[in-house]
Design a protein around this motif. Sequence first.
Motif, PDB file in Angstrom:
ATOM      1  N   ASN A  87       0.814  -1.219   0.000  1.00 23.67           N
ATOM      2  CA  ASN A  87       0.000   0.000   0.000  1.00 23.67           C
ATOM      3  C   ASN A  87       0.845   1.266   0.000  1.00 23.67           C
ATOM      4  OD1 ASN A  87      -2.538  -1.339   0.118  1.00 23.67           O
ATOM      5  ND2 ASN A  87      -2.212  -1.719   2.299  1.00 23.67           N
ATOM      6  N   ASN A  88       2.147   1.129  -0.241  1.00 24.62           N
ATOM      7  CA  ASN A  88       3.056   2.280  -0.205  1.00 24.62           C
ATOM      8  C   ASN A  88       2.931   3.044   1.111  1.00 24.62           C
ATOM      9  OD1 ASN A  88       5.103   3.887  -1.211  1.00 24.62           O
ATOM     10  ND2 ASN A  88       3.790   5.071  -2.586  1.00 24.62           N
ATOM     11  N   GLY A  89       2.582   2.329   2.165  1.00 22.43           N
ATOM     12  CA  GLY A  89       2.488   2.931   3.492  1.00 22.43           C
ATOM     13  C   GLY A  89       1.221   3.710   3.767  1.00 22.43           C
ATOM     14  N   TYR A 126      -6.001  10.108  -7.242  1.00 22.91           N
ATOM     15  CA  TYR A 126      -4.541  10.112  -7.334  1.00 22.91           C
ATOM     16  C   TYR A 126      -3.889   9.526  -6.080  1.00 22.91           C
ATOM     17  CZ  TYR A 126      -4.758  12.766 -11.654  1.00 22.91           C
ATOM     18  OH  TYR A 126      -4.988  13.151 -12.954  1.00 22.91           O
ATOM     19  N   VAL A 127      -4.552   9.659  -4.941  1.00 24.04           N
ATOM     20  CA  VAL A 127      -4.053   9.003  -3.731  1.00 24.04           C
ATOM     21  C   VAL A 127      -4.099   7.486  -3.911  1.00 24.04           C
ATOM     22  CG1 VAL A 127      -4.558   8.529  -1.295  1.00 24.04           C
ATOM     23  CG2 VAL A 127      -4.570  10.879  -2.136  1.00 24.04           C
ATOM     24  N   GLU A 128      -5.155   7.003  -4.528  1.00 18.93           N
ATOM     25  CA  GLU A 128      -5.270   5.566  -4.780  1.00 18.93           C
ATOM     26  C   GLU A 128      -4.171   5.087  -5.727  1.00 18.93           C
ATOM     27  OE1 GLU A 128      -6.843   1.670  -4.526  1.00 18.93           O
ATOM     28  OE2 GLU A 128      -6.939   3.462  -3.264  1.00 18.93           O
ATOM     29  N   LYS A 129      -3.856   5.875  -6.743  1.00 20.45           N
ATOM     30  CA  LYS A 129      -2.757   5.521  -7.643  1.00 20.45           C
ATOM     31  C   LYS A 129      -1.426   5.539  -6.896  1.00 20.45           C
ATOM     32  CE  LYS A 129      -4.968   7.120 -11.904  1.00 20.45           C
ATOM     33  NZ  LYS A 129      -4.906   8.055 -13.059  1.00 20.45           N
ATOM     34  N   PHE A 130      -1.257   6.512  -6.010  1.00 24.03           N
ATOM     35  CA  PHE A 130      -0.049   6.589  -5.185  1.00 24.03           C
ATOM     36  C   PHE A 130       0.065   5.348  -4.304  1.00 24.03           C
ATOM     37  CE2 PHE A 130       2.148   7.734  -1.290  1.00 24.03           C
ATOM     38  CZ  PHE A 130       3.243   8.459  -1.720  1.00 24.03           C
ATOM     39  N   ARG A 131      -1.059   4.916  -3.756  1.00 22.50           N
ATOM     40  CA  ARG A 131      -1.069   3.751  -2.874  1.00 22.50           C
ATOM     41  C   ARG A 131      -0.663   2.478  -3.611  1.00 22.50           C
ATOM     42  NH1 ARG A 131      -4.196  -0.462  -1.425  1.00 22.50           N
ATOM     43  NH2 ARG A 131      -5.741  -0.005  -3.032  1.00 22.50           N
ATOM     44  N   LYS A 132      -1.059   2.376  -4.863  1.00 22.02           N
ATOM     45  CA  LYS A 132      -0.833   1.144  -5.614  1.00 22.02           C
ATOM     46  C   LYS A 132       0.550   1.072  -6.260  1.00 22.02           C
ATOM     47  CE  LYS A 132      -5.680   0.187  -6.740  1.00 22.02           C
ATOM     48  NZ  LYS A 132      -6.671   0.045  -7.843  1.00 22.02           N
ATOM     49  N   SER A 133       1.255   2.185  -6.310  1.00 20.49           N
ATOM     50  CA  SER A 133       2.546   2.190  -7.004  1.00 20.49           C
ATOM     51  C   SER A 133       3.575   2.988  -6.223  1.00 20.49           C
ATOM     52  CB  SER A 133       2.387   2.785  -8.406  1.00 20.49           C
ATOM     53  OG  SER A 133       3.642   2.915  -9.039  1.00 20.49           O
ATOM     54  N   SER A 164       6.486   3.684  -7.649  1.00 13.57           N
ATOM     55  CA  SER A 164       7.418   4.172  -8.667  1.00 13.57           C
ATOM     56  C   SER A 164       7.534   5.692  -8.668  1.00 13.57           C
ATOM     57  CB  SER A 164       6.994   3.678 -10.056  1.00 13.57           C
ATOM     58  OG  SER A 164       5.691   4.141 -10.377  1.00 13.57           O
ATOM     59  N   THR A 165       6.419   6.395  -8.410  1.00 13.50           N
ATOM     60  CA  THR A 165       6.460   7.859  -8.398  1.00 13.50           C
ATOM     61  C   THR A 165       7.224   8.368  -7.185  1.00 13.50           C
ATOM     62  OG1 THR A 165       4.340   7.969  -9.550  1.00 13.50           O
ATOM     63  CG2 THR A 165       5.074   9.955  -8.413  1.00 13.50           C
ATOM     64  N   LEU A 166       6.876   7.865  -6.022  1.00 12.07           N
ATOM     65  CA  LEU A 166       7.573   8.207  -4.787  1.00 12.07           C
ATOM     66  C   LEU A 166       7.423   7.050  -3.819  1.00 12.07           C
ATOM     67  CD1 LEU A 166       7.901  11.559  -3.019  1.00 12.07           C
ATOM     68  CD2 LEU A 166       7.142   9.608  -1.665  1.00 12.07           C
ATOM     69  N   PRO A 168       6.664  11.524   4.936  1.00 10.70           N
ATOM     70  CA  PRO A 168       5.973  10.751   3.892  1.00 10.70           C
ATOM     71  C   PRO A 168       4.517  11.123   3.670  1.00 10.70           C
ATOM     72  CG  PRO A 168       6.464   9.394   5.823  1.00 10.70           C
ATOM     73  CD  PRO A 168       7.219  10.663   5.984  1.00 10.70           C
ATOM     74  N   SER A 169       3.797  11.438   4.729  1.00 15.22           N
ATOM     75  CA  SER A 169       2.387  11.769   4.551  1.00 15.22           C
ATOM     76  C   SER A 169       2.219  13.068   3.762  1.00 15.22           C
ATOM     77  CB  SER A 169       1.703  11.891   5.916  1.00 15.22           C
ATOM     78  OG  SER A 169       0.301  11.850   5.780  1.00 15.22           O
ATOM     79  N   ALA A 170       3.044  14.059   4.076  1.00 19.40           N
ATOM     80  CA  ALA A 170       3.002  15.320   3.330  1.00 19.40           C
ATOM     81  C   ALA A 170       3.421  15.104   1.882  1.00 19.40           C
ATOM     82  CB  ALA A 170       3.899  16.355   3.998  1.00 19.40           C
ATOM     83  N   CYS A 171       4.382  14.218   1.659  1.00 19.87           N
ATOM     84  CA  CYS A 171       4.809  13.913   0.285  1.00 19.87           C
ATOM     85  C   CYS A 171       3.691  13.239  -0.501  1.00 19.87           C
ATOM     86  CB  CYS A 171       6.047  13.027   0.308  1.00 19.87           C
ATOM     87  SG  CYS A 171       7.544  13.866   0.885  1.00 19.87           S
TER      88      CYS A 171
END
Length: 260
Positions: free
Chosen positions: A113-115, A148-155, A157-159, A189-192
């Motif tokens: 979940n990328n944290g 976009y948070v969901e995309k961040f969670r699943k990958s 690669s971006t950060l 990390p949360s702010a990022c």
Amino acid sequence: MLRQIRSKDKSPNSNVTKLKRSKNEGNVAWCERVMQAIRAADKKNTYILLLGGSDTMAFRLRVAQSHLREDMLPSFWSEAMLLALQDDNPLQSTDAIYVPLIQPEGPAFSPRNNGVVARPLRDFDNPDCYPNIALIALPVAQSIVLNYVEKFRKSRSTLDALEHVVRWLAYAWGAGNIANPLYENYGLPSACMLETAFAAANLDITPGLESRVSCPEAIWVAARFWQSYFKEFKSGNELVGRYWTPHEYLIDEPKRNMQG
């Protein structure tokens, strides 16, 4: 100090103002009062919650962010999170989405979940644990940001949020020879996560700082002192919010007699 661009605004944002917490009022009830004051029926906003904790971990994080302040004093803030509001549901049933440094045991393995974690907002209700609080409305539809948070969670690669987590844990715990992660381009990390999601939605929420170094203090500075930027960039829409910051660290700098 960290390199950052200074805002051209000379005075604080008049739309982000103090709202005192009432006696025996919890943080959720305070947020409900703020929502009544700033929520506009004709605007689709997304809400960021900043919290300043009172424990040792929060102390370490707040002091680390002092390098973003001109006065070098500890930040008011240790947490930044996104409120996942649901239509007509009270805030008591709202989730706060963030990347905690202390990752939960489950049910999912954190790297999957990328944290990113969703916790009930009521878990942060105690003002003794989180005395400082700010709620800021940003002029982007929540559905877009959550996507976009969901995309961040699943990958990752971006950060890779977990890379930031382990850096900050080592620093906060004094493990090894770890310097302030902000100086090594590792934001909290949360702010990022928030910075990455909003940037994908075409809104830079920390215009004076690059996204990898984002932190609650940077979000706070943008909300308080970059109002002209947001007004110009978002077609006249300024950031609106309320805050209450009763918790500070006592720093005594006595006047010195310089006479010989």
